[in-house]
Design an enzyme around this catalytic site. Structure first.
Site, PDB file in Angstrom:
ATOM      1  N   ASP A  82      36.396   3.733  -2.745  1.00 19.11           N
ATOM      2  CA  ASP A  82      35.616   4.961  -2.918  1.00 19.11           C
ATOM      3  C   ASP A  82      36.339   6.139  -2.244  1.00 19.11           C
ATOM      4  O   ASP A  82      36.829   6.007  -1.113  1.00 19.11           O
ATOM      5  CB  ASP A  82      34.249   4.704  -2.242  1.00 19.11           C
ATOM      6  CG  ASP A  82      33.184   5.697  -2.645  1.00 19.11           C
ATOM      7  OD1 ASP A  82      33.305   6.313  -3.711  1.00 19.11           O
ATOM      8  OD2 ASP A  82      32.198   5.826  -1.871  1.00 19.11           O
ATOM      9  N   GLY A 208      23.661   8.841  -4.436  1.00 21.24           N
ATOM     10  CA  GLY A 208      22.494   8.256  -5.116  1.00 21.24           C
ATOM     11  C   GLY A 208      21.277   8.067  -4.226  1.00 21.24           C
ATOM     12  O   GLY A 208      20.151   8.031  -4.718  1.00 21.24           O
TER      13      GLY A 208
HETATM   14  P1  13P Z   1      24.907   8.099  -0.600  1.00 13.70           P
HETATM   15  O1  13P Z   1      25.461   7.506   0.660  1.00 13.70           O
HETATM   16  O2  13P Z   1      24.349   9.452  -0.391  1.00 13.70           O
HETATM   17  O3  13P Z   1      23.969   7.160  -1.288  1.00 13.70           O
HETATM   18  O4  13P Z   1      26.164   8.294  -1.586  1.00 13.70           O
HETATM   19  C1  13P Z   1      26.997   7.211  -1.871  1.00 13.70           C
HETATM   20  C2  13P Z   1      28.204   7.665  -2.589  1.00 13.70           C
HETATM   21  O5  13P Z   1      28.149   8.518  -3.453  1.00 13.70           O
HETATM   22  C3  13P Z   1      29.481   7.035  -2.262  1.00 13.70           C
HETATM   23  O6  13P Z   1      30.559   7.698  -2.817  1.00 13.70           O
END
Ligand code: 13P
Length: 280
Positions: A82, A208
């Site tokens: 990520d 999310g």
């Molecule tokens: P949140 O931690 O706000 O749920 O977002 C997760 C995300 O988008 C990881 O890239």
């Protein structure tokens, strides 16, 4: 059922019209519970790690757990890096066996984002690994990076980006914020609908945790195929850990404390996947 690329699971989601949950693993300990939740729902899952978590726990260790469980638990699992901002982190993840990476060039000048994303796509695709890119920005704080206000994705930028970069998924700025866990955001649905009408790529929602579950259905209908949840899992795991550890003897078996923490994550993921899959 197997260890899969992002491209493979998103193609299935597109065909069958559902959204794949992408969940941030905050440690190695919670990964089996995450995958079991997907197995229970009969759905694919994307396990994603930040660069920091991947380095702390060991990229190869994440690969080993995800591959083993994909093969033995009859579930499709993608392991995705990520928000990588450095090419060397992407190379390390691919060398370790990640099946998907995100190159986040959203804070770079537009041209440089395109140039670097193109290089990542070429490198990753040659090795059978999928790539997520980002256009527009997502507000909030993640892994030490703070973006005060997210910038909405502009349609013309996204069109040009996709003409030049053959990414497998596109993260879009549509009103979400990383780390928003005490309130819910107001999504820009007119923009999401416009992007969906013109872009031919699966789109990704970041942040999310801050999206109301009542909005999930409309997001799936509008081409959101990957939906990221991180903070909600972190908060639930940590709250349970505080509760359990504050009452524990120092020589008590650790599993008596860890199993309930992982169970929190399991329940959240199972619930969300059921919502993502059952969109009719
Ligand atoms: P949140 O931690 O706000 O749920 O977002 C997760 C995300 O988008 C990881 O890239």
């Amino acid at each position: 059922m197997a260890y899969q690329t992002l491209k493979e699971v998103l193609a299935e989601a597109e065909e069958l019209d559902f959204t794949v949950g992408a969940f941030n693993a905050h440690n190695l300990e919670m990964v089996p519970a995450m995958i079991e939740a997907a197995h229970e729902e009969g759905a694919p899952i994307i396990i994603q790690t930040s660069v920091g978590t991947a380095e702390t726990e060991g990229m190869r260790n994440f690969v080993a757990v995800c591959k083993t469980m994909a093969e033995h638990e009859a579930v499709d699992v993608v392991l995705h890096l990520d928000h990588a901002r450095k090419l060397e982190d992407i190379e390390a993840a691919i060398a370790a066996g990640y099946s998907s990476v995100m190159f986040d060039g959203s804070l770079l000048p537009f041209k440089e984002n395109i140039e670097k994303t193109k290089r990542v796509v070429e490198y990753a695709h040659q090795r059978g690994v999928s790539v997520e890119g980002e256009i527009g920005t997502i507000g909030g704080t993640e892994e030490g990076f703070t973006v005060k206000e997210g910038n909405y994705t502009r349609l013309e930028d996204a069109v040009q980006f996709l003409q030049e970069c053959d990414v497998d998924a596109l993260a879009v700025g549509v009103g979400t914020h990383h780390g928003q866990f005490q309130s819910k955001t107001k999504l820009n649905f007119p923009l999401i609908e416009e992007l969906h009408a013109h872009l031919k790529k699966p789109m990704v929602i970041h942040g999310g945790t801050g999206v109301a579950e009542s909005d999930y259905h409309r997001l799936t209908e509008n081409g959101i195929r990957k939906f990221n949840v991180g903070t909600e899992l972190l908060v639930a795991w940590t709250k349970k850990a505080k509760e359990k550890l504050s009452k524990t003897e120092v020589n008590e078996s650790l599993r008596n404390n860890m199993i309930p923490c992982n169970e929190e994550v399991y329940q959240i993921i199972k619930h969300k996947i059921a919502l993502f899959m059952n969109q009719k």
